[in-house]
Scaffold this motif. Sequence first.
Motif, PDB file in Angstrom:
ATOM      1  N   UNK A 118       0.812  -0.947  -0.479  1.00  0.00           N
ATOM      2  CA  UNK A 118      -0.012   0.151   0.122  1.00  0.00           C
ATOM      3  C   UNK A 118       0.660   1.671   0.420  1.00  0.00           C
ATOM      4  N   UNK A 119       0.411   2.390  -0.064  1.00  0.00           N
ATOM      5  CA  UNK A 119      -0.838   2.051  -1.621  1.00  0.00           C
ATOM      6  C   UNK A 119      -0.461   2.144  -2.804  1.00  0.00           C
ATOM      7  N   UNK A 120      -1.533   1.323  -3.323  1.00  0.00           N
ATOM      8  CA  UNK A 120      -1.794   0.290  -4.547  1.00  0.00           C
ATOM      9  C   UNK A 120      -0.836   1.714  -5.830  1.00  0.00           C
ATOM     10  N   UNK A 121      -1.973   3.247  -5.566  1.00  0.00           N
ATOM     11  CA  UNK A 121      -2.030   4.325  -6.480  1.00  0.00           C
ATOM     12  C   UNK A 121      -1.677   5.401  -5.451  1.00  0.00           C
ATOM     13  N   UNK A 122      -1.704   6.892  -6.540  1.00  0.00           N
ATOM     14  CA  UNK A 122      -1.130   8.081  -5.734  1.00  0.00           C
ATOM     15  C   UNK A 122      -2.554   8.813  -5.806  1.00  0.00           C
ATOM     16  N   UNK A 123      -3.239   8.918  -6.971  1.00  0.00           N
ATOM     17  CA  UNK A 123      -4.394   9.939  -6.631  1.00  0.00           C
ATOM     18  C   UNK A 123      -5.347   8.454  -7.756  1.00  0.00           C
ATOM     19  N   UNK A 124      -7.024   8.966  -7.372  1.00  0.00           N
ATOM     20  CA  UNK A 124      -7.792   8.949  -8.133  1.00  0.00           C
ATOM     21  C   UNK A 124      -7.832   8.321  -9.558  1.00  0.00           C
ATOM     22  N   UNK A 125      -7.462   9.333 -10.293  1.00  0.00           N
ATOM     23  CA  UNK A 125      -6.276   9.096 -11.751  1.00  0.00           C
ATOM     24  C   UNK A 125      -5.991   7.595 -12.282  1.00  0.00           C
ATOM     25  N   UNK A 126      -5.041   7.198 -10.640  1.00  0.00           N
ATOM     26  CA  UNK A 126      -4.177   5.746 -11.562  1.00  0.00           C
ATOM     27  C   UNK A 126      -5.120   5.068 -10.686  1.00  0.00           C
ATOM     28  N   UNK A 127      -5.506   4.885 -10.061  1.00  0.00           N
ATOM     29  CA  UNK A 127      -7.271   3.560  -8.939  1.00  0.00           C
ATOM     30  C   UNK A 127      -7.681   3.724 -10.202  1.00  0.00           C
ATOM     31  N   UNK A 128      -8.427   4.654 -10.639  1.00  0.00           N
ATOM     32  CA  UNK A 128      -9.570   4.269 -11.901  1.00  0.00           C
ATOM     33  C   UNK A 128      -8.654   3.527 -12.966  1.00  0.00           C
ATOM     34  N   UNK A 129      -7.306   3.699 -13.608  1.00  0.00           N
ATOM     35  CA  UNK A 129      -6.549   3.071 -14.790  1.00  0.00           C
ATOM     36  C   UNK A 129      -6.484   1.661 -14.260  1.00  0.00           C
ATOM     37  N   UNK A 130      -5.746   2.068 -12.872  1.00  0.00           N
ATOM     38  CA  UNK A 130      -5.097   0.084 -12.639  1.00  0.00           C
ATOM     39  C   UNK A 130      -6.910  -0.953 -12.771  1.00  0.00           C
ATOM     40  N   UNK A 131      -7.947   0.104 -11.688  1.00  0.00           N
ATOM     41  CA  UNK A 131      -8.625  -0.633 -11.998  1.00  0.00           C
ATOM     42  C   UNK A 131      -9.676  -1.195 -13.190  1.00  0.00           C
ATOM     43  N   UNK A 132      -9.340  -0.159 -14.120  1.00  0.00           N
ATOM     44  CA  UNK A 132     -10.005  -0.423 -15.578  1.00  0.00           C
ATOM     45  C   UNK A 132      -9.279  -1.447 -16.131  1.00  0.00           C
ATOM     46  N   UNK A 133      -8.209  -1.148 -15.506  1.00  0.00           N
ATOM     47  CA  UNK A 133      -7.114  -2.306 -16.668  1.00  0.00           C
ATOM     48  C   UNK A 133      -7.255  -3.747 -16.043  1.00  0.00           C
ATOM     49  N   UNK A 134      -7.625  -4.570 -14.704  1.00  0.00           N
ATOM     50  CA  UNK A 134      -7.811  -5.388 -14.033  1.00  0.00           C
ATOM     51  C   UNK A 134      -8.624  -5.400 -14.458  1.00  0.00           C
ATOM     52  N   UNK A 135     -10.046  -4.873 -14.870  1.00  0.00           N
ATOM     53  CA  UNK A 135     -11.263  -5.381 -15.354  1.00  0.00           C
ATOM     54  C   UNK A 135     -11.127  -6.310 -16.473  1.00  0.00           C
ATOM     55  N   UNK A 136     -10.775  -5.216 -17.440  1.00  0.00           N
ATOM     56  CA  UNK A 136     -10.437  -5.500 -18.747  1.00  0.00           C
ATOM     57  C   UNK A 136      -9.360  -6.706 -18.944  1.00  0.00           C
ATOM     58  N   UNK A 137      -8.390  -6.981 -18.325  1.00  0.00           N
ATOM     59  CA  UNK A 137      -7.637  -8.184 -18.251  1.00  0.00           C
ATOM     60  C   UNK A 137      -8.263  -9.583 -17.846  1.00  0.00           C
ATOM     61  N   UNK A 138      -9.253  -9.467 -16.464  1.00  0.00           N
ATOM     62  CA  UNK A 138      -9.994  -9.912 -16.410  1.00  0.00           C
ATOM     63  C   UNK A 138      -8.950 -11.111 -15.004  1.00  0.00           C
ATOM     64  N   UNK A 139      -7.949 -10.592 -14.757  1.00  0.00           N
ATOM     65  CA  UNK A 139      -6.995 -10.368 -13.098  1.00  0.00           C
ATOM     66  C   UNK A 139      -7.167 -10.268 -12.679  1.00  0.00           C
ATOM     67  N   UNK A 140      -6.566 -10.828 -11.639  1.00  0.00           N
ATOM     68  CA  UNK A 140      -7.548 -10.344  -9.982  1.00  0.00           C
ATOM     69  C   UNK A 140      -5.506  -8.941  -9.238  1.00  0.00           C
ATOM     70  N   UNK A 141      -6.312  -8.474  -8.376  1.00  0.00           N
ATOM     71  CA  UNK A 141      -5.449  -7.657  -7.938  1.00  0.00           C
ATOM     72  C   UNK A 141      -6.207  -7.110  -6.457  1.00  0.00           C
ATOM     73  N   UNK A 142      -4.990  -7.594  -5.479  1.00  0.00           N
ATOM     74  CA  UNK A 142      -4.926  -6.861  -3.994  1.00  0.00           C
ATOM     75  C   UNK A 142      -3.562  -5.904  -3.555  1.00  0.00           C
ATOM     76  N   UNK A 143      -4.589  -4.895  -2.830  1.00  0.00           N
ATOM     77  CA  UNK A 143      -3.470  -4.352  -1.819  1.00  0.00           C
ATOM     78  C   UNK A 143      -3.397  -4.842  -0.729  1.00  0.00           C
ATOM     79  N   UNK A 144      -2.329  -4.569  -0.157  1.00  0.00           N
ATOM     80  CA  UNK A 144      -1.532  -5.244   1.465  1.00  0.00           C
ATOM     81  C   UNK A 144      -1.956  -4.146   2.110  1.00  0.00           C
ATOM     82  N   UNK A 145      -3.431  -5.162   2.618  1.00  0.00           N
ATOM     83  CA  UNK A 145      -3.560  -4.752   4.523  1.00  0.00           C
ATOM     84  C   UNK A 145      -3.461  -5.443   5.456  1.00  0.00           C
ATOM     85  N   UNK A 146      -2.543  -5.548   5.857  1.00  0.00           N
ATOM     86  CA  UNK A 146      -2.410  -6.535   6.782  1.00  0.00           C
ATOM     87  C   UNK A 146      -3.414  -6.226   8.105  1.00  0.00           C
TER      88      UNK A 146
END
Length: 182
Positions: free
Chosen positions: A136-164
């Motif tokens: 964490x943090x996965x991203x620094x800005x809301x724009x990065x969050x949207x881009x990463x989430x959209x790319x992961x959704x389109x690729x059909x892959x799993x992402x997880x951010x460390x939140x022990x």
Amino acid sequence: MDRNRRTENAVGPTRREYSGAALAAFTIVPRRVLGGQGHRAPSDKLNIAGVGVGAMGGVYLQNCESENIVALADVDFDFAARTFARYPKAKTYQDYRVMLDKEKSIDAVVIGTPDHTHAVIAMAAIRLGKHVYCAKPLCRTAGEVRAVADAARKAGIATQMSTQSAASEAACATKEMLLSGI
């Protein structure tokens, strides 16, 4: 006489039919019977790569040791030396881009680099169809969050951010109490 040819008076399967049936029966035997109780076939394991493995990235990898750690990248080989030594079969790189380009068998990438590099490395892995676990943090800005989430959704892959702390036993118990209405 061809032993596999059926004659007019033949009864039962031919040798070829019998061996085919035997092979089919063999292939439906559960894996646990062949490998023993609790055996996990190598083909059932993920091939994991780590980026930024000198500190927390190395700790994250320790929690993945039941999988195949196949490649490691860190810009500081001296700082990452202990992690490299822990996984001697893994190929090592100073540049994660070279690692991702060369290591085609990678299924997932664990990212433990400095904060400002997380989204860039995650996007590179996601674009190649690799699952991502990131500090964490996965991203620094809301724009990065949207881009990463959209790319992961389109690729059909799993992402997880460390939140022990959110996955600790105490946090889970607290969540259960809140959801139960206590």
